[in-house]
Design an enzyme around this catalytic site. Structure first.
Site, PDB file in Angstrom:
ATOM      1  N   ASP A   3       0.837  -1.199   0.000  1.00  0.00           N
ATOM      2  CA  ASP A   3       0.000   0.000   0.000  1.00  0.00           C
ATOM      3  C   ASP A   3       0.872   1.249   0.000  1.00  0.00           C
ATOM      4  O   ASP A   3       2.032   1.215   0.442  1.00  0.00           O
ATOM      5  CB  ASP A   3      -0.908   0.023   1.225  1.00  0.00           C
ATOM      6  CG  ASP A   3      -1.905  -1.126   1.228  1.00  0.00           C
ATOM      7  OD1 ASP A   3      -2.152  -1.698   0.155  1.00  0.00           O
ATOM      8  OD2 ASP A   3      -2.431  -1.437   2.316  1.00  0.00           O
ATOM      9  N   LYS A   4       0.311   2.352  -0.439  1.00  0.00           N
ATOM     10  CA  LYS A   4       1.061   3.602  -0.539  1.00  0.00           C
ATOM     11  C   LYS A   4       1.707   3.997   0.783  1.00  0.00           C
ATOM     12  O   LYS A   4       2.847   4.459   0.823  1.00  0.00           O
ATOM     13  CB  LYS A   4       0.119   4.720  -1.019  1.00  0.00           C
ATOM     14  CG  LYS A   4       0.809   6.053  -1.255  1.00  0.00           C
ATOM     15  CD  LYS A   4      -0.174   7.082  -1.797  1.00  0.00           C
ATOM     16  CE  LYS A   4       0.509   8.424  -2.024  1.00  0.00           C
ATOM     17  NZ  LYS A   4      -0.436   9.445  -2.560  1.00  0.00           N
TER      18      LYS A   4
END
Length: 235
Positions: free
Chosen positions: A104-105
């Site tokens: 995930d970012k």
């Protein structure tokens, strides 16, 4: 046998147009012989290729370990955010290079990048049973019931059931979680199903390969053969 220009492009020397110009400008030798025709065919595993006097160390594929920082998207391109590809040095860039799986970012840690599609598929396929280990900091501590739920397979809010996962306590409000699949925001959703919120998340290992503790955040390096093989240890 492969075309000389195609070989140079595959090794990140430049675009097809750039390497053709390089070859025609008498900057490339093969087995100490000057070659000026881009279409010249040869075996890259057997031939000694030099570009501007520097010997080319041919590698059919490249395998990188990246210490991903928060704020980068695990993709080759994105219209809204910076991608992990922006962290890859020019000498490692080549056609087809992409993340093998995703983080995930806002998640940090170990990410593998490669141009070997078959290898990437094997690494991320749930059928391969390659476990990815994460360190998570939570708003509340885990319970034995949480451990049981992870082991039996968490059912997400949308009704989708996760495969059996491993969960162990790390601290009062921290834990290690191991999964062998990669659904969107999976770790966060699994903890949410146990009424826990993830405050910080980092992937620390894949299979038998641990994130290099000496690799600074935001940097990458090539995997050794031993490290590459370690990814599949235990399956």
């Amino acid at each position: 046998m492969e075309r000389l220009d195609k070989i140079l492009v595959s090794q990140g020397i430049g675009s097809r147009k750039e390497v053709q110009k390089l070859i025609r400008s008498k900057s490339v030798t093969v087995n100490s012989e000057l070659v000026t025709k881009p279409e010249t065919k040869l075996d890259p595993d057997e031939a000694e290729i030099c570009v501007k006097g520097r010997r080319l160390s041919f590698k059919k594929h490249i395998y990188l370990m990246l210490h991903k920082p928060s704020g980068y998207v695990s993709a080759t391109e994105d219209n809204l955010s910076a991608t992990v590809m922006e962290l890859v040095p020019k000498e490692f860039m080549r056609k087809g290079l992409a993340p093998a799986g995703r983080l995930d970012k806002d998640t940090e840690g170990l990410l593998i990048l490669t141009d070997d599609g078959d290898f990437a598929h094997r690494l991320i396929s749930p059928k391969s049973k390659v476990y990815k280990r994460y360190y998570a900091e939570l708003d509340f501590g885990i319970t034995e019931d949480d451990v049981r739920k992870f082991r039996e397979g968490i059912e997400l809010d949308n009704g989708e059931k996760c495969l059996s996962a491993r969960l162990e306590k790390a601290g009062e409000t921290s834990a290690f979680a191991e999964i062998c699949e990669g659904k969107f925001h999976q770790i966060k959703k699994m903890f949410a199903a146990c009424s826990k919120k993830v405050l910080y998340l980092k992937r620390v290992s894949i299979g038998g390969l641990k994130l290099d503790g000496n690799l600074p955040k935001g940097e990458c390096r090539e995997l050794t053969k031993t490290e590459k093989d370690a990814l599949f240890i235990g399956i």
